[in-house]
Design a protein around this motif. Structure first.
Motif, PDB file in Angstrom:
ATOM      1  N   ALA A   1       0.826  -1.206   0.000  1.00 41.35           N
ATOM      2  CA  ALA A   1       0.000   0.000   0.000  1.00 41.35           C
ATOM      3  C   ALA A   1       0.860   1.257   0.000  1.00 41.35           C
TER       4      ALA A   1
ATOM      5  N   LEU B   1       2.228   1.871  -3.454  1.00 39.29           N
ATOM      6  CA  LEU B   1       1.200   2.329  -4.387  1.00 39.29           C
ATOM      7  C   LEU B   1       0.809   3.775  -4.119  1.00 39.29           C
ATOM      8  N   VAL B   2       0.758   4.153  -2.863  1.00 39.37           N
ATOM      9  CA  VAL B   2       0.457   5.557  -2.531  1.00 39.37           C
ATOM     10  C   VAL B   2       1.551   6.472  -3.065  1.00 39.37           C
TER      11      VAL B   2
ATOM     12  N   VAL C   1      -4.897   2.404   0.301  1.00 36.45           N
ATOM     13  CA  VAL C   1      -4.669   3.225  -0.891  1.00 36.45           C
ATOM     14  C   VAL C   1      -5.804   4.227  -1.072  1.00 36.45           C
TER      15      VAL C   1
ATOM     16  N   VAL D   1      -8.154   6.409  -7.759  1.00 41.56           N
ATOM     17  CA  VAL D   1      -7.944   4.992  -7.460  1.00 41.56           C
ATOM     18  C   VAL D   1      -9.144   4.204  -7.958  1.00 41.56           C
TER      19      VAL D   1
ATOM     20  N   VAL E   1      -4.444   4.545 -10.243  1.00 45.56           N
ATOM     21  CA  VAL E   1      -3.959   3.374  -9.512  1.00 45.56           C
ATOM     22  C   VAL E   1      -5.094   2.357  -9.485  1.00 45.56           C
TER      23      VAL E   1
ATOM     24  N   SER F   1       1.189   6.880  -6.718  1.00 48.14           N
ATOM     25  CA  SER F   1      -0.007   7.636  -7.106  1.00 48.14           C
ATOM     26  C   SER F   1       0.280   9.113  -7.339  1.00 48.14           C
TER      27      SER F   1
ATOM     28  N   ALA G   1      -4.099   7.833  -1.244  1.00 49.46           N
ATOM     29  CA  ALA G   1      -3.573   8.084  -2.587  1.00 49.46           C
ATOM     30  C   ALA G   1      -3.720   9.553  -2.976  1.00 49.46           C
TER      31      ALA G   1
END
Length: 324
Positions: A270, A273-274, A306, A314, A283, A277, A310
């Motif tokens: 996570a 991914l953040v 996320v 998303v 994402v 972003s 983010a």
């Protein structure tokens, strides 16, 4: 799903209007229709019920809907609109009404917070509820304070009204090679193809504990297979990349025009991914572990984190096919 519309959920808040603009551009990208869905406030729903029960023809047939009027004005001033634009006034609770509206949709787009949320909230209760249970992919567009540096990838200020040209930013896919459903991967590739951009696939692997770390247990030593090989990559990383390559092969064949970047990173998925972003157009994450029931109202820990943190849009994608 080729003719399915993009549904934009609006309530008049600035967050929902950002989501509306994102949805308008997305509908143009996919040559899809745009449905603008607004759940009427309780006062309007009570008025409609009262008028129906009393059958009083002297009363106006409809309660004033300022949100609908504002949205129509905004769309009238847009540079370009999809071929079909439809406005729906819905009744019932917000999550349930939007879930019904999104049953046949390509995706449902909404802001991270609505009028009912406190300013400090990162994610509103309605957005969380819909993302956790809708039958279609749900795209949550963050509010302005969280989208620093990401607007170029959201389409909110894109230069091409038709969305036909390349979009700034990659489509980032959070992938667990053994667990992520095919629907999630396919959604990411389709979005990248529509934008003329790259899919960046991010998978995380656990970091072996340091040999001097003690957590209510004896010392744990990194085994030889966890050490760097030829000063390049740890075996865990190589194995993750190999699993990614194998998992992505059928999608590369289906979308040969989509460039793919693979990344196997240590630590928390996570968090990675953040970070990604910040410069991503979108994402994409799966809703939950596929071994749970398809109708589960739970949302996985990665998707949950996320969505809350983010910096750009998303997409939370459920398991769409019965045999997934």
């Amino acid at each position: 799903m080729s003719n399915a519309p993009v549904v934009a959920a609006v309530d008049g808040s600035e967050d929902s209007l950002r989501a509306l603009e994102w949805a308008r551009t997305e509908a143009l990208r996919h040559a899809a229709g745009l449905v603008v869905a607004h759940v009427l406030p309780d006062s309007a729903q009570l008025y409609a019920a009262r008028r129906s029960s009393l059958a009083d023809p002297s009363q106006p047939e409809q309660y004033a809907d300022p949100v609908g009027e504002r949205v129509r004005d905004i769309l009238a001033g847009a540079a370009e609109l999809p071929a079909e634009v439809r406005y729906e006034s819905l009744e019932g609770s917000v999550p349930e009404a939007l879930r019904v509206s999104g049953e046949e949709a390509r995706m449902l787009v909404m802001g991270s917070r609505g009028h009912g949320g406190f300013a400090a909230l990162l994610l509103g209760s309605n957005s969380r509820a819909v993302a956790s249970s809708a039958a279609c992919p749900v795209v949550v567009v963050p509010h302005a304070a969280r989208s620093a540096g990401a607007d170029a990838g959201t389409g909110a200020h894109a230069g091409s009204g038709s969305g036909s040209g390349p979009s700034v930013g990659r489509v980032v896919l959070g992938l667990h090679a053994a667990e992520t459903a095919d629907d999630v991967v396919a959604f990411a590739f389709a979005e990248a193809a529509a934008r003329g951009t790259t899919v960046q696939v991010v998978s995380a692997y656990a970091i072996p504990p340091a040999p001097n770390m003690v957590v209510d247990s004896p010392f744990q030593v990194i085994p030889p297979e966890g050490l760097a090989d030829d000063g390049d990559a740890v075996p865990a990383e190589r194995e993750m990349l190999r699993s990614q390559t194998e998992r992505l092969e059928p999608f590369r064949e289906r979308w040969p025009q989509v460039p793919v970047e693979q990344a196997a990173v240590p630590g928390d998925a996570a968090e990675r991914l953040v970070t990604a972003s910040r410069s991503a157009a979108l994402v994409v994450v799966g809703r939950h572990h596929p071994r749970r029931s398809v109708g589960s109202l739970m949302i996985g820990s990665v998707a949950h984190a996320v969505l809350h943190h983010a910096h750009g849009p998303v997409a939370v994608v459920p398991t769409l096919s019965d045999d997934a």
